[in-house]
Design a protein around this motif. Structure first.
Motif, PDB file in Angstrom:
ATOM      1  N   ILE A   1       0.803  -1.311   0.114  1.00  0.00           N
ATOM      2  CA  ILE A   1       0.055  -0.080  -0.012  1.00  0.00           C
ATOM      3  C   ILE A   1       1.069   1.278  -0.083  1.00  0.00           C
ATOM      4  O   ILE A   1       0.492   2.293  -0.638  1.00  0.00           O
ATOM      5  CB  ILE A   1      -0.930   0.119   1.510  1.00  0.00           C
ATOM      6  CG1 ILE A   1      -1.941  -1.015   1.122  1.00  0.00           C
ATOM      7  CG2 ILE A   1      -1.633   1.416   1.345  1.00  0.00           C
ATOM      8  CD1 ILE A   1      -2.845  -1.465   2.406  1.00  0.00           C
TER       9      ILE A   1
ATOM     10  N   LYS B   1       2.117   2.382  -3.582  1.00  0.00           N
ATOM     11  CA  LYS B   1       0.827   3.052  -4.197  1.00  0.00           C
ATOM     12  C   LYS B   1       0.839   4.544  -3.885  1.00  0.00           C
ATOM     13  O   LYS B   1       0.549   5.275  -4.596  1.00  0.00           O
ATOM     14  CB  LYS B   1      -0.486   2.271  -4.171  1.00  0.00           C
ATOM     15  CG  LYS B   1      -0.037   1.008  -4.617  1.00  0.00           C
ATOM     16  CD  LYS B   1      -1.599  -0.013  -4.558  1.00  0.00           C
ATOM     17  CE  LYS B   1      -1.452  -1.281  -5.523  1.00  0.00           C
ATOM     18  NZ  LYS B   1      -2.760  -2.025  -5.289  1.00  0.00           N
TER      19      LYS B   1
ATOM     20  N   GLN C   1       1.247   8.312  -5.525  1.00  0.00           N
ATOM     21  CA  GLN C   1      -0.045   8.994  -5.638  1.00  0.00           C
ATOM     22  C   GLN C   1       0.419  10.520  -4.902  1.00  0.00           C
ATOM     23  O   GLN C   1       0.296  11.734  -5.411  1.00  0.00           O
ATOM     24  CB  GLN C   1      -1.111   8.615  -5.007  1.00  0.00           C
ATOM     25  CG  GLN C   1      -2.459   9.781  -4.888  1.00  0.00           C
ATOM     26  CD  GLN C   1      -3.496   9.193  -4.244  1.00  0.00           C
ATOM     27  OE1 GLN C   1      -4.680   9.857  -4.093  1.00  0.00           O
ATOM     28  NE2 GLN C   1      -3.538   7.973  -3.400  1.00  0.00           N
TER      29      GLN C   1
ATOM     30  N   TYR D   1      -6.395   6.840  -8.633  1.00  0.00           N
ATOM     31  CA  TYR D   1      -6.131   6.174  -7.466  1.00  0.00           C
ATOM     32  C   TYR D   1      -7.682   6.086  -6.548  1.00  0.00           C
ATOM     33  O   TYR D   1      -7.774   6.365  -5.743  1.00  0.00           O
ATOM     34  CB  TYR D   1      -5.202   6.730  -6.496  1.00  0.00           C
ATOM     35  CG  TYR D   1      -3.876   6.796  -7.067  1.00  0.00           C
ATOM     36  CD1 TYR D   1      -2.954   5.482  -7.000  1.00  0.00           C
ATOM     37  CD2 TYR D   1      -3.384   7.861  -7.928  1.00  0.00           C
ATOM     38  CE1 TYR D   1      -1.684   5.693  -7.614  1.00  0.00           C
ATOM     39  CE2 TYR D   1      -1.929   7.997  -8.236  1.00  0.00           C
ATOM     40  CZ  TYR D   1      -1.350   6.724  -8.178  1.00  0.00           C
ATOM     41  OH  TYR D   1      -0.324   6.982  -8.608  1.00  0.00           O
TER      42      TYR D   1
ATOM     43  N   ASP E   1      -9.208   3.567  -5.675  1.00  0.00           N
ATOM     44  CA  ASP E   1      -9.433   2.624  -4.480  1.00  0.00           C
ATOM     45  C   ASP E   1      -8.723   3.228  -3.028  1.00  0.00           C
ATOM     46  O   ASP E   1      -8.044   2.746  -2.268  1.00  0.00           O
ATOM     47  CB  ASP E   1      -8.533   1.293  -4.731  1.00  0.00           C
ATOM     48  CG  ASP E   1      -9.107   0.386  -5.577  1.00  0.00           C
ATOM     49  OD1 ASP E   1     -10.251   0.636  -6.060  1.00  0.00           O
ATOM     50  OD2 ASP E   1      -8.464  -0.331  -6.171  1.00  0.00           O
ATOM     51  N   THR E   2      -9.206   4.490  -2.945  1.00  0.00           N
ATOM     52  CA  THR E   2      -8.766   5.290  -1.705  1.00  0.00           C
ATOM     53  C   THR E   2     -10.025   6.035  -1.195  1.00  0.00           C
ATOM     54  O   THR E   2     -10.750   6.304  -1.786  1.00  0.00           O
ATOM     55  CB  THR E   2      -7.597   6.290  -2.006  1.00  0.00           C
ATOM     56  OG1 THR E   2      -8.020   7.155  -3.058  1.00  0.00           O
ATOM     57  CG2 THR E   2      -6.286   5.528  -2.206  1.00  0.00           C
TER      58      THR E   2
ATOM     59  N   ALA F   1      -6.017   3.823   2.164  1.00  0.00           N
ATOM     60  CA  ALA F   1      -6.507   3.061   1.420  1.00  0.00           C
ATOM     61  C   ALA F   1      -8.061   2.482   1.714  1.00  0.00           C
ATOM     62  O   ALA F   1      -8.299   2.372   2.931  1.00  0.00           O
ATOM     63  CB  ALA F   1      -5.568   1.636   1.460  1.00  0.00           C
ATOM     64  N   ASN F   2      -8.809   1.979   0.693  1.00  0.00           N
ATOM     65  CA  ASN F   2     -10.188   1.529   0.969  1.00  0.00           C
ATOM     66  C   ASN F   2     -10.074   0.065   0.960  1.00  0.00           C
ATOM     67  O   ASN F   2      -8.925  -0.604   1.041  1.00  0.00           O
ATOM     68  CB  ASN F   2     -11.146   1.872  -0.014  1.00  0.00           C
ATOM     69  CG  ASN F   2     -10.969   1.425  -1.480  1.00  0.00           C
ATOM     70  OD1 ASN F   2     -10.113   0.367  -1.552  1.00  0.00           O
ATOM     71  ND2 ASN F   2     -11.603   1.778  -2.225  1.00  0.00           N
TER      72      ASN F   2
ATOM     73  N   LYS G   1     -10.800  -2.693  -0.786  1.00  0.00           N
ATOM     74  CA  LYS G   1     -10.524  -3.129  -2.097  1.00  0.00           C
ATOM     75  C   LYS G   1      -9.252  -3.174  -1.926  1.00  0.00           C
ATOM     76  O   LYS G   1      -8.220  -4.194  -2.419  1.00  0.00           O
ATOM     77  CB  LYS G   1     -11.196  -2.315  -3.281  1.00  0.00           C
ATOM     78  CG  LYS G   1     -10.965  -3.163  -4.350  1.00  0.00           C
ATOM     79  CD  LYS G   1     -11.480  -2.821  -5.658  1.00  0.00           C
ATOM     80  CE  LYS G   1     -11.215  -3.395  -6.838  1.00  0.00           C
ATOM     81  NZ  LYS G   1      -9.735  -3.262  -7.245  1.00  0.00           N
ATOM     82  N   MET G   2      -8.537  -1.957  -1.888  1.00  0.00           N
ATOM     83  CA  MET G   2      -6.931  -1.928  -1.854  1.00  0.00           C
ATOM     84  C   MET G   2      -6.403  -2.578  -1.075  1.00  0.00           C
ATOM     85  O   MET G   2      -5.309  -3.295  -1.182  1.00  0.00           O
ATOM     86  CB  MET G   2      -6.576  -0.419  -1.742  1.00  0.00           C
ATOM     87  CG  MET G   2      -5.288  -0.260  -1.913  1.00  0.00           C
ATOM     88  SD  MET G   2      -4.312   1.451  -1.476  1.00  0.00           S
ATOM     89  CE  MET G   2      -4.859   2.317  -3.131  1.00  0.00           C
TER      90      MET G   2
ATOM     91  N   ASP H   1      -6.639  -6.307  -1.967  1.00  0.00           N
ATOM     92  CA  ASP H   1      -5.751  -6.585  -3.196  1.00  0.00           C
ATOM     93  C   ASP H   1      -4.474  -6.954  -2.452  1.00  0.00           C
ATOM     94  O   ASP H   1      -3.620  -7.453  -3.236  1.00  0.00           O
ATOM     95  CB  ASP H   1      -5.801  -5.857  -4.298  1.00  0.00           C
ATOM     96  CG  ASP H   1      -7.342  -5.474  -4.819  1.00  0.00           C
ATOM     97  OD1 ASP H   1      -7.779  -6.417  -4.774  1.00  0.00           O
ATOM     98  OD2 ASP H   1      -7.625  -4.536  -5.621  1.00  0.00           O
ATOM     99  N   ALA H   2      -3.788  -5.841  -1.680  1.00  0.00           N
ATOM    100  CA  ALA H   2      -2.575  -5.890  -1.142  1.00  0.00           C
ATOM    101  C   ALA H   2      -2.406  -7.167  -0.424  1.00  0.00           C
ATOM    102  O   ALA H   2      -1.223  -7.899  -0.539  1.00  0.00           O
ATOM    103  CB  ALA H   2      -2.306  -4.730  -0.338  1.00  0.00           C
TER     104      ALA H   2
END
Length: 229
Positions: free
Chosen positions: A75, A78, A82, A138, A140-141, A215-216, A218-219, A222-223
């Motif tokens: 995370i 990413k 950003q 971005y 997924d934040t 991060a939400n 989903k992020m 995924d991580a």
């Protein structure tokens, strides 16, 4: 491009242990940013940092949400990207990498409020427009917006006004196509001034908004998959 301040979670773990004042870590690597504490330690650190006037509530929210480990490091990578893009898009903003997220301070150089006002100026809208493509990239934040005032007026009034300022920024960004569900707004009133309230210039700086970009779900998921968890 100015240097982005990095406050890594490894140093914050030491902070929680020793209860000392926080220090910014320059040029920390991604492991230091994302791996070093778990969520439980993050919550403890968040409570401590949240009362620190340097990082304010936005910084506390970011540290309190820290995950740590390999997931946090991914995370963090990413968020590094950003943060650099935000800095390039809006050089007048103050961008800090805190834990696994980003603290973004939009002061008088980016989003300026007149005394007793929560309406966005044309300049403020133009600067927010520069952030929209980055926030879209971005997706997924989640973004928490904190509004602030100077010390003029009664604290109760300022608390309401600061919430209106945060809401104005959110409404404008949503009007530009960003999902309403990504945002949360909070009024902080006169808390955590970043400049003196004894001068007009200082009061102008304190009439600001701050973002906590994190991060939400989903992020995070995924991580975790990418880290093999």
């Amino acid at each position: 491009m100015k240097k982005i301040t990095i406050l890594g979670v490894s140093s914050l773990f030491l902070l929680a242990t020793l209860f000392t004042s926080c220090n910014s870590i320059k040029n920390a690597n991604n492991t230091q940013k994302g791996a070093g504490i778990g969520a439980g330690a993050g919550a403890l650190i968040g409570a401590i940092i949240g009362n620190n006037t340097k990082l304010g509530t936005a910084g506390g929210a970011l540290i309190g949400a820290a995950i740590g480990g390999g997931t946090g490091a991914l995370i963090g990578n990413k968020m590094d990207k950003q943060a650099r893009q935000i800095d390039q898009a809006l050089p007048g903003a103050d961008v800090e990498r805190v834990g696994e997220g980003i603290r973004l301070v939009l002061n008088e150089n980016a989003v300026r409020f007149d005394t007793n006002k929560s309406t966005l100026t044309a300049i403020a809208k133009a600067n927010l427009d520069k952030l929209v493509p980055v926030f879209n990239e971005y997706a997924d934040t989640d973004i928490e917006i904190f509004g602030y005032t100077d010390s003029t007026g009664k604290p109760e009034y300022n608390l309401t006004l600061s919430g209106q300022r945060a809401a104005s920024v959110k409404s404008y960004l949503v009007s530009k196509g960003l999902a309403n569900s990504r945002f949360k707004t909070t009024g902080e009133g006169i808390a955590n001034p970043i400049a003196t309230n004894d001068t007009p210039e200082g009061r102008s700086q304190n009439r600001r908004v701050e973002f906590a970009i994190l991060a939400n779900e989903k992020m995070v998921q995924d991580a975790k998959k990418e880290a093999g968890q």
